[in-house]
Write a protein that holds these residues in place. Structure first.
Motif, short mmCIF file in Angstrom:
data_model
loop_
_atom_site.label_atom_id
_atom_site.label_comp_id
_atom_site.label_asym_id
_atom_site.label_seq_id
_atom_site.Cartn_x
_atom_site.Cartn_y
_atom_site.Cartn_z
N TYR A 134 -2.77 3.44 -6.14
CA TYR A 134 -1.85 3.21 -5.10
C TYR A 134 -1.45 2.01 -3.83
O TYR A 134 -0.87 1.90 -3.11
CB TYR A 134 -2.42 3.86 -3.88
CG TYR A 134 -3.88 3.73 -3.66
CD1 TYR A 134 -4.28 2.66 -2.45
CD2 TYR A 134 -5.21 4.49 -3.96
CE1 TYR A 134 -5.51 2.36 -2.69
CE2 TYR A 134 -6.03 3.99 -3.77
CZ TYR A 134 -6.46 2.42 -3.48
OH TYR A 134 -8.18 2.02 -3.43
N LYS B 64 0.69 -0.92 -0.18
CA LYS B 64 0.10 0.34 0.41
C LYS B 64 0.86 1.40 -0.08
O LYS B 64 2.12 1.49 0.83
CB LYS B 64 -0.27 0.31 1.03
CG LYS B 64 -1.97 -1.00 1.21
CD LYS B 64 -3.08 -0.74 0.68
CE LYS B 64 -4.75 -1.47 0.73
NZ LYS B 64 -4.85 -1.76 -1.15
N LYS C 29 -1.25 7.86 -0.20
CA LYS C 29 -2.10 8.29 -0.80
C LYS C 29 -2.85 9.89 -0.02
O LYS C 29 -2.99 9.06 1.22
CB LYS C 29 -3.46 6.95 -0.97
CG LYS C 29 -4.41 8.17 -1.84
CD LYS C 29 -6.21 6.78 -1.26
CE LYS C 29 -6.60 7.44 -2.67
NZ LYS C 29 -8.38 6.75 -2.43
N THR D 4 -0.12 9.76 -5.08
CA THR D 4 0.67 8.80 -4.16
C THR D 4 2.67 8.74 -5.26
O THR D 4 2.85 9.81 -5.60
CB THR D 4 0.01 7.44 -5.20
OG1 THR D 4 -1.18 7.37 -4.51
CG2 THR D 4 1.05 6.47 -4.54
#
Length: 140
Positions: free
Chosen positions: A87, A10, A13, A22
């Motif tokens: 993202y 991940k 973001k 991002t």
């Protein structure tokens, strides 16, 4: 290497009404310095990309726009990851065979690599790749 070492990361973001942002920092969000960036786009329907493995190079693969499937294979096990968020990055270590297909319309696949291009780093023949993984397993 094992497909279990391939993982979704991940990425940060930052949401904003004017549009999201991002970013990716080598040695922070991913475990390597970024030496090369390239992207795939305008991939015709039904086409496949990839079809190789790397001896040393690692990659982070992101669906910047649209979606696609990445088929991962370590010579023993296989799994498929569907990417469709800007993202989410898929970390693919060395010695993993990858094939990319099922590109949606207007899909853009961004790849960040740990090394500069070197043809000698590629396995382009699947049987040769499998033999190399078996030899590595015997020497461990």
């Amino acid at each position: 290497m094992s497909i279990h070492e391939c993982k979704l990361i991940k990425l940060p973001k930052i949401s904003d009404p004017r549009g999201n942002l991002t970013f990716i920092e080598g040695q922070n969000h991913i475990p390597f310095d970024i030496q090369r960036v390239y992207y795939l786009y305008d991939v015709p329907g039904g086409a496949e990309r990839g079809g190789h493995a790397h001896k040393a190079l690692q990659q982070l693969i992101i669906a910047i726009s649209g979606s696609f499937d990445i088929h991962l294979d370590d010579g023993k096990e296989r799994k498929t990851i569907h990417l469709n968020r800007g993202y989410d990055g898929l970390l693919v270590p060395n010695m993993i065979w990858r094939e990319i297909d099922n590109f949606s319309s207007a899909a853009v696949c961004l790849v960040m690599a740990s090394e500069r291009y070197d043809e000698a780093d590629y396995y382009r023949d699947y049987d040769e790749f499998v033999r190399a993984t078996q030899q590595k397993n015997l020497s461990v």
